[in-house]
Design a protein around this motif. Sequence first.
Motif, PDB file in Angstrom:
ATOM      1  N   ALA A  33      -0.839   2.694   3.332  1.00 20.56           N
ATOM      2  CA  ALA A  33      -0.185   1.428   2.988  1.00 20.56           C
ATOM      3  C   ALA A  33      -1.147   0.583   2.188  1.00 20.56           C
ATOM      4  N   GLY A  34      -0.609  -0.196   1.263  1.00 19.88           N
ATOM      5  CA  GLY A  34      -1.409  -1.110   0.472  1.00 19.88           C
ATOM      6  C   GLY A  34      -0.745  -2.461   0.366  1.00 19.88           C
ATOM      7  N   LEU A  35      -1.537  -3.515   0.389  1.00 19.13           N
ATOM      8  CA  LEU A  35      -1.046  -4.879   0.224  1.00 19.13           C
ATOM      9  C   LEU A  35      -1.496  -5.397  -1.131  1.00 19.13           C
ATOM     10  N   LEU A  36      -0.646  -6.155  -1.792  1.00 18.86           N
ATOM     11  CA  LEU A  36      -0.998  -6.800  -3.054  1.00 18.86           C
ATOM     12  C   LEU A  36      -1.314  -8.258  -2.755  1.00 18.86           C
ATOM     13  N   PRO A  37      -2.588  -8.646  -2.712  1.00 12.95           N
ATOM     14  CA  PRO A  37      -2.934 -10.023  -2.355  1.00 12.95           C
ATOM     15  C   PRO A  37      -2.870 -10.959  -3.558  1.00 12.95           C
ATOM     16  N   ALA A  38      -2.524 -12.202  -3.273  1.00 10.26           N
ATOM     17  CA  ALA A  38      -2.594 -13.262  -4.275  1.00 10.26           C
ATOM     18  C   ALA A  38      -3.900 -14.028  -4.043  1.00 10.26           C
ATOM     19  N   PRO A  39      -4.359 -14.793  -5.034  1.00 11.49           N
ATOM     20  CA  PRO A  39      -5.608 -15.555  -4.852  1.00 11.49           C
ATOM     21  C   PRO A  39      -5.590 -16.505  -3.643  1.00 11.49           C
ATOM     22  N   ASP A  40      -4.397 -16.997  -3.262  1.00 12.41           N
ATOM     23  CA  ASP A  40      -4.324 -17.910  -2.118  1.00 12.41           C
ATOM     24  C   ASP A  40      -4.274 -17.190  -0.775  1.00 12.41           C
ATOM     25  N   GLY A  41      -4.366 -15.861  -0.782  1.00 14.26           N
ATOM     26  CA  GLY A  41      -4.356 -15.101   0.465  1.00 14.26           C
ATOM     27  C   GLY A  41      -2.987 -14.634   0.896  1.00 14.26           C
ATOM     28  N   SER A  42      -1.941 -15.065   0.197  1.00  8.21           N
ATOM     29  CA  SER A  42      -0.603 -14.609   0.559  1.00  8.21           C
ATOM     30  C   SER A  42      -0.403 -13.177   0.071  1.00  8.21           C
ATOM     31  N   CYS A  43       0.591 -12.531   0.605  1.00 12.54           N
ATOM     32  CA  CYS A  43       0.886 -11.154   0.243  1.00 12.54           C
ATOM     33  C   CYS A  43       1.974 -11.142  -0.831  1.00 12.54           C
ATOM     34  N   GLN A  44       1.675 -10.522  -1.954  1.00 12.05           N
ATOM     35  CA  GLN A  44       2.619 -10.449  -3.075  1.00 12.05           C
ATOM     36  C   GLN A  44       3.361  -9.121  -3.124  1.00 12.05           C
ATOM     37  N   GLY A  45       3.184  -8.301  -2.109  1.00 18.51           N
ATOM     38  CA  GLY A  45       3.898  -7.041  -2.054  1.00 18.51           C
ATOM     39  C   GLY A  45       3.215  -6.047  -1.145  1.00 18.51           C
ATOM     40  N   VAL A  46       3.983  -5.066  -0.718  1.00 17.62           N
ATOM     41  CA  VAL A  46       3.494  -4.004   0.140  1.00 17.62           C
ATOM     42  C   VAL A  46       4.044  -2.709  -0.419  1.00 17.62           C
ATOM     43  N   PHE A  47       3.191  -1.691  -0.488  1.00 13.30           N
ATOM     44  CA  PHE A  47       3.723  -0.378  -0.832  1.00 13.30           C
ATOM     45  C   PHE A  47       3.215   0.646   0.170  1.00 13.30           C
ATOM     46  N   LEU A  48       4.086   1.570   0.524  1.00 14.59           N
ATOM     47  CA  LEU A  48       3.759   2.634   1.459  1.00 14.59           C
ATOM     48  C   LEU A  48       3.819   3.953   0.731  1.00 14.59           C
ATOM     49  N   ARG A  49       2.807   4.767   0.958  1.00 17.42           N
ATOM     50  CA  ARG A  49       2.666   6.042   0.265  1.00 17.42           C
ATOM     51  C   ARG A  49       2.826   7.160   1.300  1.00 17.42           C
ATOM     52  N   TYR A  50       3.898   7.919   1.162  1.00 16.30           N
ATOM     53  CA  TYR A  50       4.202   9.011   2.076  1.00 16.30           C
ATOM     54  C   TYR A  50       3.771  10.330   1.430  1.00 16.30           C
ATOM     55  N   ASP A  51       2.964  11.099   2.157  1.00 17.34           N
ATOM     56  CA  ASP A  51       2.409  12.333   1.618  1.00 17.34           C
ATOM     57  C   ASP A  51       2.885  13.521   2.451  1.00 17.34           C
ATOM     58  N   LEU A  52       3.690  14.349   1.838  1.00 17.59           N
ATOM     59  CA  LEU A  52       4.129  15.573   2.505  1.00 17.59           C
ATOM     60  C   LEU A  52       3.331  16.779   2.042  1.00 17.59           C
ATOM     61  N   PHE A  53       2.474  16.587   1.071  1.00 23.04           N
ATOM     62  CA  PHE A  53       1.803  17.717   0.451  1.00 23.04           C
ATOM     63  C   PHE A  53       0.432  17.995   1.050  1.00 23.04           C
ATOM     64  N   GLY A  54       0.146  17.489   2.229  1.00 23.32           N
ATOM     65  CA  GLY A  54      -1.120  17.779   2.898  1.00 23.32           C
ATOM     66  C   GLY A  54      -2.341  17.301   2.154  1.00 23.32           C
ATOM     67  N   GLY A  55      -2.287  16.090   1.610  1.00 19.45           N
ATOM     68  CA  GLY A  55      -3.434  15.522   0.926  1.00 19.45           C
ATOM     69  C   GLY A  55      -3.508  15.859  -0.554  1.00 19.45           C
ATOM     70  N   ARG A  56      -2.522  16.576  -1.076  1.00 17.45           N
ATOM     71  CA  ARG A  56      -2.547  16.938  -2.493  1.00 17.45           C
ATOM     72  C   ARG A  56      -1.755  15.956  -3.346  1.00 17.45           C
ATOM     73  N   GLY A  57      -1.335  14.857  -2.761  1.00 19.15           N
ATOM     74  CA  GLY A  57      -0.605  13.852  -3.524  1.00 19.15           C
ATOM     75  C   GLY A  57       0.627  13.389  -2.780  1.00 19.15           C
ATOM     76  N   PRO A  58       1.079  12.196  -3.072  1.00 15.10           N
ATOM     77  CA  PRO A  58       2.226  11.634  -2.346  1.00 15.10           C
ATOM     78  C   PRO A  58       3.537  12.249  -2.802  1.00 15.10           C
ATOM     79  N   ALA A  59       4.476  12.312  -1.888  1.00 12.97           N
ATOM     80  CA  ALA A  59       5.825  12.749  -2.212  1.00 12.97           C
ATOM     81  C   ALA A  59       6.683  11.537  -2.554  1.00 12.97           C
ATOM     82  N   MET A  60       6.305  10.352  -2.018  1.00 16.46           N
ATOM     83  CA  MET A  60       7.154   9.180  -2.185  1.00 16.46           C
ATOM     84  C   MET A  60       6.347   7.905  -1.999  1.00 16.46           C
ATOM     85  N   ILE A  61       6.693   6.890  -2.765  1.00 18.66           N
ATOM     86  CA  ILE A  61       6.128   5.559  -2.577  1.00 18.66           C
ATOM     87  C   ILE A  61       7.292   4.591  -2.453  1.00 18.66           C
ATOM     88  N   ILE A  62       7.242   3.755  -1.422  1.00 17.17           N
ATOM     89  CA  ILE A  62       8.253   2.718  -1.226  1.00 17.17           C
ATOM     90  C   ILE A  62       7.553   1.377  -1.316  1.00 17.17           C
TER      91      ILE A  62
END
Length: 166
Positions: A33-62
């Motif tokens: 998971a990753g958060l996109l921070p703004a300079p004021d500390g608020s969160c400007q977005g979240v993305f989740l990276r799902y990996d089905l390939f056993g560490g060889r790359g993500p299958a999906m990002i939401i």
Amino acid sequence: MSFLRRNRAATPAGPDFDVLAMDPGDWPGNLGAGLLPAPDGSCQGVFLRYDLFGGRGPAMIIGNLPEGSPARELSDGQVPFEVAQLLDALENDEDVEVTGIEDCPVMQGDNLLIVRKVKLSEGRISCVQFDRSDNVLVTIASWDRPITDDLYALLKPLPAELFQQG
């Protein structure tokens, strides 16, 4: 969708909105998971990276991007943030562009979603977007897998504790 509501905290320690995604416990692969921070500390977005390939790359990002997030501002032909993250994670440096957008109605429980299917110049990437009732934009980008309507039934708000620092 009444269950998609905004949360307000005095000091942001994570997103100030519910994150709609697939529960990590329901996913057999690795999750990041990753958060996109703004300079004021608020969160400007979240993305989740799902990996089905056993560490060889993500299958999906939401991604979940609230209203006003700079990651939502795209120029003509520019791919959504989540597609760029997927390409970066796959170490794919091809130039990919949006070639078209198609609106499709999809039922999620008793709710009707207007899903935008984003057509891309790279045919192995599937991408869809929809707006939630709290003005958060959800984008799903998938590598080498079509996104089918049954995926929307798997989406649910994730507990805020997943995104707390500590």
